[in-house]
Design a protein around this motif. Structure first.
Motif, PDB file in Angstrom:
ATOM      1  N   SER A  47     -68.644 -13.239  -6.221  1.00 59.97           N
ATOM      2  CA  SER A  47     -68.373 -14.545  -6.826  1.00 59.97           C
ATOM      3  C   SER A  47     -67.376 -14.442  -7.974  1.00 59.97           C
ATOM      4  O   SER A  47     -66.626 -15.382  -8.239  1.00 59.97           O
ATOM      5  N   LEU A  48     -67.362 -13.297  -8.659  1.00 67.10           N
ATOM      6  CA  LEU A  48     -66.420 -13.143  -9.764  1.00 67.10           C
ATOM      7  C   LEU A  48     -64.978 -13.126  -9.273  1.00 67.10           C
ATOM      8  O   LEU A  48     -64.086 -13.670  -9.930  1.00 67.10           O
ATOM      9  N   LEU A  49     -64.746 -12.520  -8.109  1.00 65.68           N
ATOM     10  CA  LEU A  49     -63.374 -12.375  -7.598  1.00 65.68           C
ATOM     11  C   LEU A  49     -62.970 -13.486  -6.648  1.00 65.68           C
ATOM     12  O   LEU A  49     -61.774 -13.658  -6.371  1.00 65.68           O
ATOM     13  N   GLN A  50     -63.904 -14.251  -6.134  1.00 63.24           N
ATOM     14  CA  GLN A  50     -63.548 -15.306  -5.186  1.00 63.24           C
ATOM     15  C   GLN A  50     -62.599 -16.358  -5.768  1.00 63.24           C
ATOM     16  O   GLN A  50     -61.710 -16.830  -5.044  1.00 63.24           O
ATOM     17  N   PRO A  51     -62.744 -16.776  -7.038  1.00 65.51           N
ATOM     18  CA  PRO A  51     -61.746 -17.715  -7.574  1.00 65.51           C
ATOM     19  C   PRO A  51     -60.331 -17.150  -7.548  1.00 65.51           C
ATOM     20  O   PRO A  51     -59.370 -17.873  -7.260  1.00 65.51           O
ATOM     21  N   LEU A  52     -60.174 -15.865  -7.846  1.00 67.18           N
ATOM     22  CA  LEU A  52     -58.850 -15.242  -7.767  1.00 67.18           C
ATOM     23  C   LEU A  52     -58.337 -15.276  -6.332  1.00 67.18           C
ATOM     24  O   LEU A  52     -57.155 -15.562  -6.088  1.00 67.18           O
ATOM     25  N   LEU A  53     -59.225 -15.008  -5.365  1.00 69.06           N
ATOM     26  CA  LEU A  53     -58.825 -15.060  -3.960  1.00 69.06           C
ATOM     27  C   LEU A  53     -58.487 -16.488  -3.540  1.00 69.06           C
ATOM     28  O   LEU A  53     -57.608 -16.700  -2.694  1.00 69.06           O
ATOM     29  N   LEU A  54     -59.179 -17.474  -4.110  1.00 65.64           N
ATOM     30  CA  LEU A  54     -58.836 -18.876  -3.843  1.00 65.64           C
ATOM     31  C   LEU A  54     -57.426 -19.188  -4.323  1.00 65.64           C
ATOM     32  O   LEU A  54     -56.653 -19.864  -3.626  1.00 65.64           O
ATOM     33  N   LEU A  55     -57.078 -18.717  -5.514  1.00 64.01           N
ATOM     34  CA  LEU A  55     -55.726 -18.950  -6.040  1.00 64.01           C
ATOM     35  C   LEU A  55     -54.691 -18.275  -5.145  1.00 64.01           C
ATOM     36  O   LEU A  55     -53.644 -18.857  -4.836  1.00 64.01           O
ATOM     37  N   LYS A  56     -54.966 -17.055  -4.733  1.00 62.13           N
ATOM     38  CA  LYS A  56     -54.050 -16.325  -3.852  1.00 62.13           C
ATOM     39  C   LYS A  56     -53.896 -17.053  -2.516  1.00 62.13           C
ATOM     40  O   LYS A  56     -52.784 -17.248  -2.027  1.00 62.13           O
ATOM     41  N   GLN A  57     -55.014 -17.460  -1.949  1.00 58.29           N
ATOM     42  CA  GLN A  57     -55.004 -18.149  -0.664  1.00 58.29           C
ATOM     43  C   GLN A  57     -54.210 -19.443  -0.737  1.00 58.29           C
ATOM     44  O   GLN A  57     -53.475 -19.798   0.203  1.00 58.29           O
ATOM     45  N   THR A  58     -54.335 -20.160  -1.831  1.00 56.31           N
ATOM     46  CA  THR A  58     -53.626 -21.427  -2.002  1.00 56.31           C
ATOM     47  C   THR A  58     -52.122 -21.201  -2.093  1.00 56.31           C
ATOM     48  O   THR A  58     -51.331 -21.954  -1.514  1.00 56.31           O
ATOM     49  N   ASP A  64     -48.411 -27.540   1.258  1.00 61.11           N
ATOM     50  CA  ASP A  64     -49.141 -27.820   0.023  1.00 61.11           C
ATOM     51  C   ASP A  64     -50.556 -28.274   0.388  1.00 61.11           C
ATOM     52  O   ASP A  64     -50.756 -29.399   0.851  1.00 61.11           O
ATOM     53  N   PRO A  65     -51.573 -27.412   0.178  1.00 60.00           N
ATOM     54  CA  PRO A  65     -52.934 -27.786   0.550  1.00 60.00           C
ATOM     55  C   PRO A  65     -53.656 -28.583  -0.523  1.00 60.00           C
ATOM     56  O   PRO A  65     -54.822 -28.922  -0.364  1.00 60.00           O
ATOM     57  N   GLY A 170     -46.205 -32.267 -13.487  1.00 56.94           N
ATOM     58  CA  GLY A 170     -46.119 -32.113 -12.042  1.00 56.94           C
ATOM     59  C   GLY A 170     -47.061 -31.024 -11.555  1.00 56.94           C
ATOM     60  O   GLY A 170     -47.285 -30.037 -12.255  1.00 56.94           O
ATOM     61  N   ARG A 171     -47.623 -31.212 -10.369  1.00 60.45           N
ATOM     62  CA  ARG A 171     -48.533 -30.219  -9.791  1.00 60.45           C
ATOM     63  C   ARG A 171     -47.851 -29.469  -8.653  1.00 60.45           C
ATOM     64  O   ARG A 171     -47.251 -30.059  -7.768  1.00 60.45           O
ATOM     65  N   ASP A 172     -47.940 -28.156  -8.699  1.00 59.92           N
ATOM     66  CA  ASP A 172     -47.486 -27.297  -7.611  1.00 59.92           C
ATOM     67  C   ASP A 172     -48.684 -26.449  -7.199  1.00 59.92           C
ATOM     68  O   ASP A 172     -48.964 -25.425  -7.793  1.00 59.92           O
ATOM     69  N   ARG A 173     -49.437 -26.958  -6.195  1.00 61.31           N
ATOM     70  CA  ARG A 173     -50.705 -26.338  -5.801  1.00 61.31           C
ATOM     71  C   ARG A 173     -51.636 -26.321  -7.006  1.00 61.31           C
ATOM     72  O   ARG A 173     -51.972 -27.383  -7.507  1.00 61.31           O
ATOM     73  N   TRP A 174     -52.063 -25.145  -7.512  1.00 68.93           N
ATOM     74  CA  TRP A 174     -52.967 -25.158  -8.659  1.00 68.93           C
ATOM     75  C   TRP A 174     -52.252 -25.010  -9.987  1.00 68.93           C
ATOM     76  O   TRP A 174     -52.900 -24.946 -11.039  1.00 68.93           O
ATOM     77  N   LEU A 175     -50.942 -25.006  -9.980  1.00 69.16           N
ATOM     78  CA  LEU A 175     -50.182 -24.898 -11.217  1.00 69.16           C
ATOM     79  C   LEU A 175     -49.756 -26.281 -11.705  1.00 69.16           C
ATOM     80  O   LEU A 175     -49.314 -27.115 -10.911  1.00 69.16           O
ATOM     81  N   LEU A 176     -49.899 -26.519 -12.989  1.00 72.64           N
ATOM     82  CA  LEU A 176     -49.385 -27.732 -13.626  1.00 72.64           C
ATOM     83  C   LEU A 176     -48.210 -27.340 -14.509  1.00 72.64           C
ATOM     84  O   LEU A 176     -48.276 -26.366 -15.254  1.00 72.64           O
ATOM     85  N   ARG A 177     -47.138 -28.124 -14.411  1.00 78.07           N
ATOM     86  CA  ARG A 177     -45.937 -27.817 -15.189  1.00 78.07           C
ATOM     87  C   ARG A 177     -45.420 -29.077 -15.867  1.00 78.07           C
ATOM     88  O   ARG A 177     -45.624 -30.197 -15.387  1.00 78.07           O
ATOM     89  N   VAL A 178     -44.705 -28.868 -16.956  1.00 75.82           N
ATOM     90  CA  VAL A 178     -43.978 -29.960 -17.593  1.00 75.82           C
ATOM     91  C   VAL A 178     -42.694 -30.191 -16.803  1.00 75.82           C
ATOM     92  O   VAL A 178     -41.915 -29.257 -16.579  1.00 75.82           O
ATOM     93  N   VAL A 179     -42.500 -31.439 -16.370  1.00 69.88           N
ATOM     94  CA  VAL A 179     -41.310 -31.796 -15.594  1.00 69.88           C
ATOM     95  C   VAL A 179     -40.414 -32.675 -16.459  1.00 69.88           C
ATOM     96  O   VAL A 179     -40.846 -33.706 -16.983  1.00 69.88           O
ATOM     97  N   ALA A 180     -39.177 -32.214 -16.640  1.00 68.04           N
ATOM     98  CA  ALA A 180     -38.190 -32.994 -17.387  1.00 68.04           C
ATOM     99  C   ALA A 180     -37.324 -33.747 -16.385  1.00 68.04           C
ATOM    100  O   ALA A 180     -36.724 -33.142 -15.492  1.00 68.04           O
ATOM    101  N   ARG A 181     -37.248 -35.070 -16.541  1.00 68.09           N
ATOM    102  CA  ARG A 181     -36.503 -35.906 -15.593  1.00 68.09           C
ATOM    103  C   ARG A 181     -35.438 -36.692 -16.353  1.00 68.09           C
ATOM    104  O   ARG A 181     -35.726 -37.363 -17.350  1.00 68.09           O
ATOM    105  N   LEU A 182     -34.179 -36.587 -15.899  1.00 71.20           N
ATOM    106  CA  LEU A 182     -33.091 -37.311 -16.543  1.00 71.20           C
ATOM    107  C   LEU A 182     -33.240 -38.808 -16.314  1.00 71.20           C
ATOM    108  O   LEU A 182     -33.523 -39.245 -15.202  1.00 71.20           O
ATOM    109  N   THR A 183     -33.070 -39.570 -17.371  1.00 77.76           N
ATOM    110  CA  THR A 183     -33.135 -41.025 -17.232  1.00 77.76           C
ATOM    111  C   THR A 183     -31.804 -41.589 -16.745  1.00 77.76           C
ATOM    112  O   THR A 183     -31.764 -42.667 -16.149  1.00 77.76           O
ATOM    113  N   GLU A 184     -30.715 -40.841 -16.980  1.00 78.02           N
ATOM    114  CA  GLU A 184     -29.397 -41.253 -16.503  1.00 78.02           C
ATOM    115  C   GLU A 184     -28.695 -40.042 -15.887  1.00 78.02           C
ATOM    116  O   GLU A 184     -28.958 -38.904 -16.281  1.00 78.02           O
TER     117      GLU A 184
END
Length: 456
Positions: A47-58, A64-65, A170-184
């Motif tokens: 159980s300790l390593l299964q979350p790491l395997l979940l991240l790898k599997q994703t 994009d699951p 923005g979400r990329d699978r289990w990663l969250l990132r700051v997304v900079a978007r140009l207004t013009e």
């Protein structure tokens, strides 16, 4: 800015989990060159390593699951409810689990997952780098992001073409990132030439390679086959590793470096006293045959000693992927082995412990989940002999309380190879069994009419 510049991929140094299956409380295990997980069945080791395997599997999915890919080759779940801590009282049931990954260079990534519409979603992601913290959640506004954006990110944005942009998460699978978007549109740029948005890389991005390159070998490695599917061989091995072993052995014959690894593999088999040689050859564009020697040492006429791996003892087919994984792994690569000693004679278990210790000494990072006291004792002997540094080995014992919650007790070896007192250890169980046998044997041999106590 450390978070944005290219650098050597970071390596995990600690894994923490909480609210996941039997791991009710947040607990962490430090990763050393050789990390040993031991304890009774269903105590929470996997159980300790299964979350790491979940991240790898994703990360390995070709699509994009969502936040997590629950059902795949590494781990198999069908409902989010199967991941959460489940106590006796339903009111105390967890509805969120947490994963905390620590790496070198001061990197820390903490993730929280919950269920929404019967699907996994990421509640929040907290990242730490160079002492700066950044906690992200989906749906944050530009103002909310700017109010918590560390100076290292603000300075980078001010120097980039995206300094005048709106920020979102923005979400990329289990990663969250700051997304900079140009207004013009960017001035002077041809239409469609310049990107209109850009994701700021963060500490979690630096852990991707270490997670993706992790070699995972489960305890159930399948029965020996006459032929194995031909697989591509590289530095990453998506899914479970044993499916690649035959192709790796065949591929090693093609290069000088591979020949050296093939000879190292043969040395390992000889050390375990299982076989003196192994070879693999493609039968066609889709299949590989593996042959091993029946005898542990080469003899006259030994060329005729090679037989299909399905025709030798079951232990050979089970341990061969373990040995291949330890030989194919690059320096610093993480190898996670579940029950590497399965189906091995006690003598082979001892020698496998020595092979694993030698791999850790070569620089391979090995996590071993084991029930073998002999394997552990072999590692202790390597340390006592001075062949492996005591600080290179981390020991973690898993036990469960009356409510079923896991407790992890961690320890280290002394230079003499001793690990002190664990809550329960293999040696005590063996000693109690021997004492039980001696008492039973003494009673059995005693004349029922003789009341003299047995001598000891």
């Amino acid at each position: 800015m450390a978070a944005a510049n290219q650098r050597t991929p970071s390596q995990l140094t600690k894994i923490g989990v909480g609210g996941f299956k039997s791991l009710r409380d947040d607990q962490a295990v430090e990763l050393r060159p050789l990390t040993i997980l031991a304890g009774a069945n269903s105590a929470g080791k996997s159980s300790l390593l299964q979350p790491l395997l979940l991240l790898k599997q994703t990360l390995e999915e070709g699509y994009d699951p969502g936040a997590l890919s629950l059902n795949g080759p590494n781990v198999r779940f069908t409902e989010m409810d199967q991941l959460f801590w489940r106590p006796k009282a339903a009111s105390e049931r967890s509805h969120e689990f947490r994963v905390k990954l620590t790496a070198d260079a001061g990197i820390e990534v903490a993730l929280s997952f919950a269920e929404r519409d019967r699907k996994p979603y990421i509640v929040e992601m907290r990242q730490t780098v160079e002492g700066a913290n950044l906690t992200l959640r989906e749906g944050m506004t530009d103002g909310e992001i700017r109010s918590i954006l560390p100076p290292v990110y603000q300075n980078f944005l001010s120097r980039s073409p995206f300094r005048d942009s709106s920020l979102s998460v923005g979400r990329d699978r289990w990663l969250l990132r700051v997304v900079a978007r140009l207004t013009e549109p960017r001035r002077g740029a041809p239409p469609g030439f310049a990107p209109s948005q850009w994701s700021l890389p963060g500490p979690a991005d630096e852990l991707r390679e270490d997670i993706l390159s992790t070699i995972y070998l489960p305890g159930l490695r399948g029965e020996p086959a006459r032929n194995y599917p031909l697989a591509a061989v590289g530095t990453r091995f998506p899914g479970t590793f044993h499916k690649y072993a035959a192709s790796i052995i065949a591929n090693w014959k093609e290069t000088e470096e591979g020949e050296a690894r093939l000879e190292g593999l043969a040395e390992d088999l000889r050390h375990l006293e299982l076989a003196w040689k192994v070879e693999a050859r493609p039968l066609d564009a889709a299949q590989v045959e593996v042959k091993v020697a029946r005898l542990p040492r080469s003899q006259v006429g030994g060329a005729f000693d090679l037989v299909n791996i399905a025709d030798v003892g079951f232990g050979v087919s089970q341990v061969l992927p373990v040995l291949v994984a330890l030989r194919v792994a690059r320096e610093g690569q993480l190898v996670y082995l579940e029950q590497p000693e399965i189906h091995l004679h006690p003598n082979a278990q001892v020698r496998l412990g020595e092979v694993i210790a030698d791999a850790a000494k070569r620089g391979v990072r090995v996590i071993v989940e084991t029930h073998s006291s002999l394997l552990l004792l072999a590692v202790q002997a390597r340390v006592a002999q001075g062949d492996l540094a005591a600080e290179a080995v981390g020991l973690h014992w898993f036990s469960r309380d009356e409510d079923g919650a896991t407790t992890i007790t961690s320890g280290s070896l002394t230079e003499a190879g001793e690990f002190g007192t664990w809550p329960e250890d293999f040696a005590d169980i063996e000693l109690r069994l021997k004492q039980r046998f001696i008492r039973a044997a003494a009673t059995h041999d005693q004349d029922p009419d003789d009341l003299t106590p047995p001598s000891h």
